[in-house]
Structures are given as C-alpha cells and as structure tokens.
Design a protein around this motif. Structure first.
Motif, PDB file in Angstrom:
ATOM      1  N   ASN A 262      34.186  -0.781  10.394  1.00 38.75           N
ATOM      2  CA  ASN A 262      32.898  -0.559  11.062  1.00 38.75           C
ATOM      3  C   ASN A 262      33.076  -0.353  12.565  1.00 38.75           C
TER       4      ASN A 262
ATOM      5  N   THR B 264      28.803   1.723   7.246  1.00 39.29           N
ATOM      6  CA  THR B 264      28.803   0.521   8.076  1.00 39.29           C
ATOM      7  C   THR B 264      27.559  -0.316   7.819  1.00 39.29           C
ATOM      8  N   SER B 265      26.402   0.342   7.790  1.00 37.87           N
ATOM      9  CA  SER B 265      25.154  -0.393   7.620  1.00 37.87           C
ATOM     10  C   SER B 265      24.959  -0.883   6.191  1.00 37.87           C
TER      11      SER B 265
ATOM     12  N   ILE C 167      20.667  -0.253   5.879  1.00 31.99           N
ATOM     13  CA  ILE C 167      20.196  -1.587   5.499  1.00 31.99           C
ATOM     14  C   ILE C 167      19.038  -1.474   4.507  1.00 31.99           C
TER      15      ILE C 167
ATOM     16  N   LEU D 283      21.112  -8.494  15.202  1.00 32.41           N
ATOM     17  CA  LEU D 283      22.038  -8.569  14.076  1.00 32.41           C
ATOM     18  C   LEU D 283      22.123  -9.947  13.442  1.00 32.41           C
TER      19      LEU D 283
ATOM     20  N   ALA E  42      14.131  -3.163   8.813  1.00 30.17           N
ATOM     21  CA  ALA E  42      14.992  -1.992   8.921  1.00 30.17           C
ATOM     22  C   ALA E  42      14.203  -0.691   8.793  1.00 30.17           C
TER      23      ALA E  42
ATOM     24  N   PHE F 274      21.906   3.220  10.851  1.00 26.21           N
ATOM     25  CA  PHE F 274      22.267   1.814  10.645  1.00 26.21           C
ATOM     26  C   PHE F 274      21.133   1.081   9.921  1.00 26.21           C
ATOM     27  N   PRO F 275      19.898   1.071  10.449  1.00 28.94           N
ATOM     28  CA  PRO F 275      18.824   0.442   9.670  1.00 28.94           C
ATOM     29  C   PRO F 275      18.528   1.178   8.367  1.00 28.94           C
TER      30      PRO F 275
ATOM     31  N   HIS G 246      22.006   6.366  15.403  1.00 27.47           N
ATOM     32  CA  HIS G 246      21.921   4.953  15.067  1.00 27.47           C
ATOM     33  C   HIS G 246      20.765   4.613  14.130  1.00 27.47           C
TER      34      HIS G 246
END
Length: 433
Positions: free
Chosen positions: A111, A21-22, A145, A233, A258, A141-142, A138
C-alpha cells in the motif's frame, strides 16, 4: 493525442492500484471481529495487527519517496504488485496471530509503495490541476472501502445465513476478492511507459529538494498530517469494533462514511478552487469534530447521521494535505509528498497500538471486579460472560472516541491559523508585485 491516451491509462491504472489498497482496509475492517473470534485475539492484539499495515505503509512510502527518482516509478509499482499478491494469499491461509501480522505487514508495504509512486505520478501527469486530480485519484480509497464493506456485508448475508459465528471460509473468500483488481493493475502497469517526476522535469536539483524539506511550513503540515490521518483512518478502521455492540450492521456505518467521501472527492474541483486547500481543510476539521461528537452521542439509526457528517469532514483531508504541499511547496518533490503520507500512517500505527491497549483497559473497567479479559473473550455466544463483555465494549467504545475527538478540535485551531497565514502571504505577494 497519444500522450493523452497514455496519461489516461496511467491514471486509470493508478486508481486501480489504490483500489486494492483501500479494499485491504475495507475488507479487513469488515472481518476484524471474525479474526478476533477465530484466533482468540484481544483488542490489544487486534490493534497491533491493524497497526502493522500502518508500519509497512510509512516504511515503504518514505523509502519509495527517496528512491523513486533513482529506479523509476514502474519498478516500484512492480514491487507493490508482488507484495500485494503475497500479502493477500498469506492472509487467506493465515493460521494465527503471527501469520496475520506478517500478511498485514506485506500488504502495508504494498500500500505504501502504491502511495509513494502514484502521488508524484498524478502530480506529474496533471501539473496544472494537482489538487483536483489528487482528489479524483484518492476518491478510490473510500470507494474501495465502500466496495470492500459491501462485499463483506453481502457475502455474509448470502453465505452465513444467520450462523454465529460465521464460518471462517467466508472471510477467506472475502479476502480473495482483492486478487481481482491486483492482477488487473499489475498487468496494466507492466504495459505502460512512465514519465519522470515533476521535480526532475522542472530541473530542481536533489540538493534543493532536500533543502526545501526544512521549510517551517512543511514541518507544520507534517504535524497536521498526524492529526488528519488519525482522525480519518483510525476511526474508519475501528468502526466495526467500536460499534459492533451498538448496531447489528456496524460495518454499514463505515460504508456511509466512505460513500460520502467518494462523492466529496468526485466533486472536489469547485470547492477546492473556491476555498483553496487550506480553506477546505479548516472546514473539514470542524465537520470531523462534529461528526465524531454525533457518533458518540446519537443512538439507533440516528447514528448514520453522525457517519454522514464525519464522512464530509474527512473526505478532503488526505488529498488536500498532499495537494497543499504539491501546490505550495513543489520543490519538496516526491520526497515531500511521500513524507506527508508516511508521517500520517506512522502516527496512525502508534495511535492504534495505544488505543488497542486503552480499549482493553476501558473494557475491563466495565467488567466485574477482578475479571480476566482473556476468559471473557473465549466465552461462547449467549453465555452470561459473553453478554457482559458485549455490554462492557458498548460502554468502552464511546470513551475511545471521546479521546480521539480532541484531535480534530486541535486541527480546527491549526487550520484556522493556516488560512490566516496563507491570506497574509498572498497579500504580501500582491503588494510586492
């Protein structure tokens, strides 16, 4: 022992699915300008394409929240895998605006499905430590990125060799990197057994869950989610666009942000236990506002200081918003967690569309009177028109951030009130006891 192994495997697979997703955010943020050049897209069109992921996300997360207890978490994650696979392949072979639109929508749905399933899954696996484990989940997620932006930066450096504009096949290779973790998480989830959600396990009825959604505190958190999601975001997704004319390595600004988010979420446990989610959110809002202010006003390498402050600010927003609801409003169940995520993504989608058009208007303001933006976008590199466009964009970018700065300032007030409310509620509970 077997249960612990199963729990750990499910958590690892969940983290990998969030990594995909990220990566879609990090890599897309890194190639957004390449796609604009390749397909002659203006900022409004770019904003609509980027926003499409944020349409698919709330659609999937809200629908997924309502059906996860009915069809089970495993089936939802199979759907996520299929949509990720289709979306990535379609992005690789995109040939214009509409194929980019469709591929982004598919990835957005995937996502959202991951988020719809894995948030309640993590909360169900770690019922005694929800907010900390949601922060650990979570952090991917970063992390994605960081990985995604470094993949773009590294492959650009190795393969483009200073060619401007870079060959589009390099962007296709960068997108293809997402296939690796996609195939791995799809395989892992296909082999594992899933528990029921915490709400089902605790015996809270579906009717009681829906009643809990009308709690005023839940409504307040939904409104705050609009602001936290946009602050994090939108700014992250548009980092390369807004700062492309400010620094040659604009995508590294996002990497700095990130990276700080990863570290913050990895070491969230003592912070969350000391301040509680609402205290962390209040401090996060202050740092986010300060970070955006510094990004607007700092220049040269000093802009990376603003990125670090901003990264500290947004590091805890998403997991602590979800964690607050999981801890203080557990009867809202998977639907409550997913409505939070869906609300945030929906707000970002609308904001991106609005700001895409606003960015075009601001850019036009700084171009010569009567200028046609489309002609400037098609101008060859090095021409006076291209140079004028770059200058106009460098002036328009801070204006966009100025407008966005209002949001975390409002969140400071909102979360300050939340801290006072939760403190008074705790005192009332202790007095009653």
């Amino acid at each position: 022992m077997q249960k612990t192994i199963q729990t750990n495997k499910l958590f690892v697979a969940s983290c990998l699915s969030l990594l995909v997703t990220s990566l879609s955010f990090g890599i897309r943020a890194g190639i957004l300008n390449d796609q604009a050049v390749r397909f002659h897209l203006d900022a409004s069109e770019l904003g609509t394409i980027a926003a499409t992921a944020f349409w698919g996300f709330p659609l999937a997360i809200i629908v997924g929240g309502f059906i996860v207890d009915i069809i089970g978490m495993k089936k939802l994650l199979v759907f996520a895998f299929i949509f990720h696979l289709l979306g990535i392949v379609l992005t690789i072979f995109a040939n214009g605006y509409w194929t980019l639109f469709a591929s982004t929508l598919l990835i957005g749905i995937a996502n959202g499905t991951v988020e719809a399933t894995c948030n309640p899954l993590v909360a169900s696996l770690f019922t005694d430590n929800k907010t900390t484990k949601l922060n650990h989940f979570h952090l991917w997620f970063p992390a994605g990125i960081v990985i995604g932006t470094l993949v773009v930066f590294g492959l650009d450096s190795m393969l483009a060799h200073g060619i401007s504009p870079k060959p589009y096949w390099i962007s296709q290779v960068e997108i293809g990197v997402m296939l690796i973790p996609t195939l791995i998480y799809g395989y892992l989830f296909s082999k594992l057994e899933f528990p029921v959600t915490e709400r089902v396990a605790s015996g809270v009825s579906t009717g009681d869950m829906y009643k809990a959604l009308f709690n005023p505190l839940f409504g307040f958190m939904i409104l705050c989610m609009f602001g936290t999601a946009i602050t994090e975001l939108f700014t992250n997704q548009w980092m390369d666009v807004l700062f492309k004319t400010v620094t040659n390595n604009a995508i590294l600004i996002l990497t700095f942000v990130a990276s700080v988010q990863v570290l913050g979420r990895a070491f969230a446990s003592p912070i969350v236990h000391k301040l509680a989610p609402q205290g962390v959110l209040f401090i996060s809002a202050i740092l986010s506002a300060l970070g955006i202010y510094l990004l607007i006003n700092l220049h040269g390498d000093a802009i990376f200081l603003g990125a670090i402050i901003f990264g500290l600010g947004v590091a805890f927003f998403w997991p602590c918003m979800i964690g607050f609801v999981a801890e203080n409003l557990p009867r809202t169940g998977a639907v409550g967690l997913n409505l939070m995520g869906g609300a945030g993504m929906f707000a970002v989608s609308l904001y991106m569309i609005f700001m895409g058009g606003h960015y075009d208007q601001l850019t036009l303001k700084y171009l010569p009177a009567g200028a046609d933006l489309g002609s400037y976008l098609k101008a060859a590199d090095g021409t006076p028109m291209a140079q004028a466009l770059a200058q106009a964009k460098s002036q328009a970018g801070p204006d966009v951030l100025h407008a966005t700065l209002i949001i975390p300032i409002m969140l400071i007030v909102a979360f300050g009130g939340l801290v006072l409310y939760m403190r008074s509620r705790k005192k009332a509970t202790m007095a009653a006891a």
